[in-house]
Design a protein around this motif. Structure first.
Motif, PDB file in Angstrom:
ATOM      1  N   ASP B  72       0.843  -1.186   0.000  1.00  0.00           N
ATOM      2  CA  ASP B  72       0.000   0.000   0.000  1.00  0.00           C
ATOM      3  C   ASP B  72       0.884   1.244   0.000  1.00  0.00           C
ATOM      4  O   ASP B  72       0.758   2.105   0.847  1.00  0.00           O
ATOM      5  N   TYR B  73       1.800   1.296  -0.978  1.00  0.00           N
ATOM      6  CA  TYR B  73       2.833   2.329  -0.944  1.00  0.00           C
ATOM      7  C   TYR B  73       2.319   3.630  -1.536  1.00  0.00           C
ATOM      8  O   TYR B  73       1.725   3.642  -2.603  1.00  0.00           O
ATOM      9  N   SER B  74       2.511   4.745  -0.836  1.00  0.00           N
ATOM     10  CA  SER B  74       2.307   6.019  -1.521  1.00  0.00           C
ATOM     11  C   SER B  74       3.568   6.855  -1.328  1.00  0.00           C
ATOM     12  O   SER B  74       3.832   7.371  -0.255  1.00  0.00           O
ATOM     13  N   PRO B  75       4.363   6.929  -2.400  1.00  0.00           N
ATOM     14  CA  PRO B  75       5.669   7.571  -2.332  1.00  0.00           C
ATOM     15  C   PRO B  75       5.550   9.044  -1.978  1.00  0.00           C
ATOM     16  O   PRO B  75       4.662   9.730  -2.494  1.00  0.00           O
ATOM     17  N   SER B  76       6.409   9.541  -1.115  1.00  0.00           N
ATOM     18  CA  SER B  76       6.340  10.938  -0.713  1.00  0.00           C
ATOM     19  C   SER B  76       6.884  11.825  -1.827  1.00  0.00           C
ATOM     20  O   SER B  76       7.753  11.414  -2.599  1.00  0.00           O
ATOM     21  N   SER B  77       6.365  13.049  -1.914  1.00  0.00           N
ATOM     22  CA  SER B  77       6.824  13.927  -2.991  1.00  0.00           C
ATOM     23  C   SER B  77       8.287  14.333  -2.777  1.00  0.00           C
ATOM     24  O   SER B  77       8.997  14.609  -3.733  1.00  0.00           O
ATOM     25  N   GLU B  78       8.739  14.321  -1.511  1.00  0.00           N
ATOM     26  CA  GLU B  78      10.159  14.640  -1.255  1.00  0.00           C
ATOM     27  C   GLU B  78      11.047  13.603  -1.935  1.00  0.00           C
ATOM     28  O   GLU B  78      12.015  13.937  -2.613  1.00  0.00           O
ATOM     29  N   LEU B  79      10.677  12.318  -1.727  1.00  0.00           N
ATOM     30  CA  LEU B  79      11.492  11.249  -2.306  1.00  0.00           C
ATOM     31  C   LEU B  79      11.437  11.321  -3.833  1.00  0.00           C
ATOM     32  O   LEU B  79      12.458  11.184  -4.510  1.00  0.00           O
ATOM     33  N   ILE B  80      10.234  11.573  -4.382  1.00  0.00           N
ATOM     34  CA  ILE B  80      10.101  11.679  -5.838  1.00  0.00           C
ATOM     35  C   ILE B  80      10.950  12.830  -6.365  1.00  0.00           C
ATOM     36  O   ILE B  80      11.655  12.709  -7.372  1.00  0.00           O
ATOM     37  N   GLY B  81      10.931  13.951  -5.614  1.00  0.00           N
ATOM     38  CA  GLY B  81      11.682  15.123  -6.045  1.00  0.00           C
ATOM     39  C   GLY B  81      13.199  14.942  -5.967  1.00  0.00           C
ATOM     40  O   GLY B  81      13.947  15.606  -6.676  1.00  0.00           O
ATOM     41  N   SER B  82      13.634  14.020  -5.089  1.00  0.00           N
ATOM     42  CA  SER B  82      15.080  13.898  -4.898  1.00  0.00           C
ATOM     43  C   SER B  82      15.684  12.723  -5.660  1.00  0.00           C
ATOM     44  O   SER B  82      16.884  12.500  -5.610  1.00  0.00           O
ATOM     45  N   ALA B  83      14.826  11.967  -6.371  1.00  0.00           N
ATOM     46  CA  ALA B  83      15.354  10.847  -7.160  1.00  0.00           C
ATOM     47  C   ALA B  83      15.777  11.333  -8.540  1.00  0.00           C
ATOM     48  O   ALA B  83      15.549  12.488  -8.884  1.00  0.00           O
ATOM     49  N   ASN B  84      16.397  10.436  -9.300  1.00  0.00           N
ATOM     50  CA  ASN B  84      16.899  10.819 -10.614  1.00  0.00           C
ATOM     51  C   ASN B  84      16.027  10.199 -11.723  1.00  0.00           C
ATOM     52  O   ASN B  84      15.991   8.984 -11.869  1.00  0.00           O
ATOM     53  N   PRO B  85      15.325  11.044 -12.505  1.00  0.00           N
ATOM     54  CA  PRO B  85      14.434  10.513 -13.543  1.00  0.00           C
ATOM     55  C   PRO B  85      15.154   9.628 -14.560  1.00  0.00           C
ATOM     56  O   PRO B  85      14.559   8.672 -15.072  1.00  0.00           O
ATOM     57  N   SER B  86      16.439   9.904 -14.821  1.00  0.00           N
ATOM     58  CA  SER B  86      17.165   9.055 -15.785  1.00  0.00           C
ATOM     59  C   SER B  86      17.281   7.616 -15.276  1.00  0.00           C
ATOM     60  O   SER B  86      17.202   6.664 -16.058  1.00  0.00           O
ATOM     61  N   ASP B  87      17.461   7.459 -13.967  1.00  0.00           N
ATOM     62  CA  ASP B  87      17.504   6.103 -13.386  1.00  0.00           C
ATOM     63  C   ASP B  87      16.192   5.376 -13.652  1.00  0.00           C
ATOM     64  O   ASP B  87      16.174   4.199 -13.991  1.00  0.00           O
ATOM     65  N   LEU B  88      15.095   6.119 -13.469  1.00  0.00           N
ATOM     66  CA  LEU B  88      13.767   5.531 -13.653  1.00  0.00           C
ATOM     67  C   LEU B  88      13.600   5.029 -15.082  1.00  0.00           C
ATOM     68  O   LEU B  88      13.154   3.901 -15.307  1.00  0.00           O
TER      69      LEU B  88
END
Lengths: 205, 240
Positions: B72-88
């Motif tokens: 039941d994961y809802s990723p925090s916007s902080e974590l989304i903002g600090s990750a690297n889209p190229s990795d995704l």
């Protein structure tokens, strides 16, 4: 816990709201809290299938309009339980229209209980043969509808041909999917062929 | 009975968690390590150490990993903002090849084996159903590889200009690819009987369960991590 208790599923991210509602319903009696989930994701949508509920109470503030539409469609695939909003803030009319009843943070306990009791009084006028029929083998009516689905007919066409309401056809289709575990038209067509309900494959496959 | 799901937003792994403990917690993340490019033999190193050595932003790893670990994961916007889209993008793209080259090939072998023992009409039904699905899956992935990901790469490099396509277009068109796997699961479990291939039938069913879950998580990453991430980037570019 009695057999006639209404089974309630609560969807809210707030533990305080959930606990408050549980306290009110438990004190009133006649309700069993089946589960509290904090949000809806693709993953736990499937879990929803497994939670038996007579009433689903959800906080609309956690859904965008699109998600709410999807949720509504998803829910309608496997349950006819009324969807009740538990609003923590005012909501637009379009959002409100997705719910069968509304309770507010500021309703009194008796008001909440009364609304929830009223909404579960079964409307026997359109229950036909389809209520409480979601386990076991397919009924002959369900097989008849499955054959038409597999032949590419829409819910509306099936309703017209069999002289049923679209609502009833949808209830039958939910029961078919619930019993077989098959969701897509192509999958249902394979089922119909494997079980010799139809003999020739068609373009749905 | 505990009526509560896993607590909202509880992220069970942290940058300092040992990589070995993550696998110990749920070995089903192994294919994820493979696809993201992390190799075994990492000793006692933590997530952030292993990620840095493999050139991956640890926050990108945490987002993907939590998706697989939590129901039941809802990723925090902080974590989304600090990750690297190229990795995704790299991860999603490598997952596409993994599904098509590894999973689909394995599935195909098992289906052929199980179907070989069925009456001819049933055999044709199952194989046709599967082939149509495979085509749909290939089309779904090539749309993402040919249209969506190149657009996302342009946004990452800040080279998009007044394009008609936005990540919102993708959001609207994005469909599920796991429903027919679910159907095939029910059909194999309940409605066919391949007596000569009991072992393969069981293998096929477990493979379908694993693939269905994996595809659901994959869609979750696209819908709930990639889309919000690119939304943020689009907005920040617009306001410049």
């Amino acid at each position: 816990m009695t057999a006639n208790n209404k089974r309630v599923l609560i969807i809210t991210p707030s533990r305080i709201v959930a606990e408050g509602l549980i306290t009110i319903l438990t004190q009133a009696g006649g309700f069993t809290i089946e589960r509290v989930i904090s949000s809806i994701s693709r993953e736990n949508e499937n879990l929803l299938h497994t939670i038996p509920a007579d009433i689903i109470i959800a906080d609309p503030s956690m859904f965008g309009f699109n998600i709410l539409q999807t949720l509504k469609n998803r829910l309608s695939e496997f349950t006819t339980a009324p969807l009740v909003s538990l609003s923590t803030m005012p909501m637009s009319r379009t959002i409100a229209a997705n719910f069968d009843e509304h309770i507010s943070m500021f309703d009194t306990a008796p008001e909440i209980v009364k609304k929830l009791r009223n909404i579960t009084i079964v409307d026997t006028s359109n229950s036909e043969e389809s209520q409480d029929n979601n386990i076991g083998e397919l009924t002959s009516r369900e097989k008849e509808i499955l054959v038409k689905v597999a032949s590419g007919h829409s819910n509306k066409q099936i309703a017209d041909q069999l002289n049923l309401s679209v609502h009833t056809v949808i209830t039958h289709r939910k029961n078919i999917t619930h019993k077989t575990g098959i969701k897509t038209i192509a999958g249902l067509t394979v089922y119909a062929l494997l079980n010799n309900l139809i003999t020739t494959p068609n373009e749905n496959l | 009975m505990n009526i509560y799901e896993i607590e909202h937003n509880r992220e069970i792994v942290h940058p300092n968690t040992r990589m070995a403990d993550v696998i110990e917690a749920d070995y089903r993340i192994l294919p994820l390590l493979y696809r993201i490019g992390i190799e075994l033999g990492f000793g006692e190193k933590s997530i952030s150490e292993v990620c840095c050595e493999s050139g991956i932003n640890p926050n990108s790893f945490l987002l993907i990993c939590n998706t697989y670990l939590l129901t039941d994961y809802s990723p925090s916007s902080e974590l989304i903002g600090s990750a690297n889209p190229s990795d995704l993008i790299k991860y999603l793209s490598s997952s596409h090849s993994y599904y098509l080259n590894e999973c689909i090939r394995e599935l195909e072998g098992l289906i052929d084996k199980v179907a070989s023992d069925l009456p001819a009409n049933q055999r044709d039904l199952i194989t046709t159903f599967y082939k149509v699905y495979r085509k749909e899956l290939e089309n779904h992935f090539s749309y993402e590889e040919d249209i969506v990901f190149p657009y996302v790469r342009r946004v990452i490099e800040h080279k998009e200009e007044n394009e008609k396509f936005t990540i919102g277009t993708f959001e609207k068109n994005h469909s599920n690819v796991d429903e027919k796997i679910n159907d095939l699961k029910s059909i194999v479990m309940k409605y066919i009987h391949s007596t000569g291939n009991r072992f393969e039938s069981m293998q096929l069913l477990s493979t379908l369960y694993i693939l269905e879950r994996d595809l659901m998580k994959h869609t979750f990453i696209e819908d709930h991590i990639l889309i919000p991430m690119i939304n943020l980037l689009e907005q920040s570019h617009d306001s410049q």
